[in-house]
Scaffold this motif. Structure first.
Motif, mmCIF file in Angstrom:
data_model
loop_
_atom_site.group_PDB
_atom_site.id
_atom_site.type_symbol
_atom_site.label_atom_id
_atom_site.label_comp_id
_atom_site.label_asym_id
_atom_site.label_seq_id
_atom_site.Cartn_x
_atom_site.Cartn_y
_atom_site.Cartn_z
ATOM 1 N N THR A 1 0.870 -1.179 0.000
ATOM 2 C CA THR A 1 0.000 0.000 0.000
ATOM 3 C C THR A 1 0.901 1.222 0.000
ATOM 4 O O THR A 1 2.097 1.120 0.289
ATOM 5 C CB THR A 1 -0.918 0.023 1.239
ATOM 6 O OG1 THR A 1 -0.094 0.058 2.412
ATOM 7 C CG2 THR A 1 -1.836 -1.188 1.280
ATOM 8 N N LEU A 2 0.350 2.370 -0.319
ATOM 9 C CA LEU A 2 1.164 3.584 -0.380
ATOM 10 C C LEU A 2 1.880 3.869 0.924
ATOM 11 O O LEU A 2 3.013 4.349 0.916
ATOM 12 C CB LEU A 2 0.302 4.778 -0.778
ATOM 13 C CG LEU A 2 -0.058 4.845 -2.258
ATOM 14 C CD1 LEU A 2 -0.946 6.046 -2.529
ATOM 15 C CD2 LEU A 2 1.187 4.916 -3.122
ATOM 16 N N ASN A 3 1.260 3.574 2.043
ATOM 17 C CA ASN A 3 1.928 3.860 3.317
ATOM 18 C C ASN A 3 3.024 2.844 3.649
ATOM 19 O O ASN A 3 3.812 3.072 4.551
ATOM 20 C CB ASN A 3 0.919 3.958 4.460
ATOM 21 C CG ASN A 3 0.169 2.669 4.699
ATOM 22 O OD1 ASN A 3 -0.074 1.906 3.766
ATOM 23 N ND2 ASN A 3 -0.203 2.422 5.931
ATOM 24 N N LEU A 4 3.102 1.721 2.926
ATOM 25 C CA LEU A 4 4.159 0.736 3.149
ATOM 26 C C LEU A 4 5.384 0.954 2.259
ATOM 27 O O LEU A 4 6.494 0.608 2.638
ATOM 28 C CB LEU A 4 3.630 -0.681 2.905
ATOM 29 C CG LEU A 4 2.615 -1.226 3.907
ATOM 30 C CD1 LEU A 4 2.143 -2.611 3.480
ATOM 31 C CD2 LEU A 4 3.219 -1.284 5.308
ATOM 32 N N VAL A 5 5.192 1.496 1.070
ATOM 33 C CA VAL A 5 6.309 1.684 0.133
ATOM 34 C C VAL A 5 7.108 2.914 0.569
ATOM 35 O O VAL A 5 6.577 4.017 0.617
ATOM 36 C CB VAL A 5 5.802 1.866 -1.316
ATOM 37 C CG1 VAL A 5 6.972 2.079 -2.265
ATOM 38 C CG2 VAL A 5 4.984 0.661 -1.757
ATOM 39 N N PRO A 6 8.391 2.758 0.908
ATOM 40 C CA PRO A 6 9.210 3.901 1.325
ATOM 41 C C PRO A 6 9.494 4.833 0.140
ATOM 42 O O PRO A 6 10.218 4.462 -0.774
ATOM 43 C CB PRO A 6 10.507 3.267 1.830
ATOM 44 C CG PRO A 6 10.234 1.806 1.951
ATOM 45 C CD PRO A 6 9.122 1.509 1.005
ATOM 46 N N ILE A 7 8.894 6.012 0.135
ATOM 47 C CA ILE A 7 9.089 6.936 -0.988
ATOM 48 C C ILE A 7 9.550 8.311 -0.532
ATOM 49 O O ILE A 7 9.668 9.224 -1.335
ATOM 50 C CB ILE A 7 7.799 7.071 -1.834
ATOM 51 C CG1 ILE A 7 6.633 7.533 -0.970
ATOM 52 C CG2 ILE A 7 7.488 5.772 -2.547
ATOM 53 C CD1 ILE A 7 5.385 7.881 -1.736
#
Length: 157
Positions: A33-39
């Motif tokens: 999910t977006l909150n899991l992918v370190p960006i």
């Protein structure tokens, strides 16, 4: 299944005189999910360790060259391969492809001919046949600003 993730850079503004912002296409686990992918800023290493595979580019304001990197997970860890070509990817293409459980990365100035970035790599066996998610991100690369317009295409077989 098999998928080709192609992104056309429609326009990339050049800001200042140094390295410009970079573009990355990536495959992530199906539960990402977006909150899991370190960006976030300074999370490039964590990003590369999290995603299954990624292809990224980097350009410099005054050099007519595009540097590319393909990073992929394998059963023995994260592998990184570099490449590049003698054009500045202001309006070119990047492609990340999965065929079976093998990932490959390519670049092209016009999509008529593709140059491989490294050699194909096999994903960890636990992802064989597993669904994946696709994503796009930018890297600041010390650029003060960035503006990149892209057109993604996904081809499945």
């Amino acid at each position: 299944g098999d998928v080709s993730f192609i992104v056309k850079v429609e326009n990339r503004e050049v800001f200042g005189m140094g390295y410009q912002s970079g573009l990355a296409l990536f495959f992530a686990p199906a539960d990402a999910t977006l909150n899991l992918v370190p960006i976030g800023r300074n999370e490039d290493g964590a990003f590369n360790d999290y995603v299954l595979a990624a292809v990224s580019d980097k350009i410099h304001a005054s050099i007519d060259h595009t540097w590319t990197t393909m990073k992929s997970q394998t059963d023995s860890g994260t592998l990184s391969q570099s490449g590049g070509d003698g054009y500045k990817n202001l309006q070119g293409y990047l492609m990340l492809e999965r065929a079976g459980n093998v990932v490959s990365a390519y670049m092209s100035p016009n999509s008529n001919g593709w140059k491989a970035i490294g050699v194909p790599k096999t994903l960890p066996s636990k992802y064989a046949g597993a669904p994946i998610k696709l994503g796009i991100r930018t890297f600041r690369n010390w650029a003060s600003s960035y503006e990149i317009s892209v057109m993604p295409t996904v081809e499945q077989s």
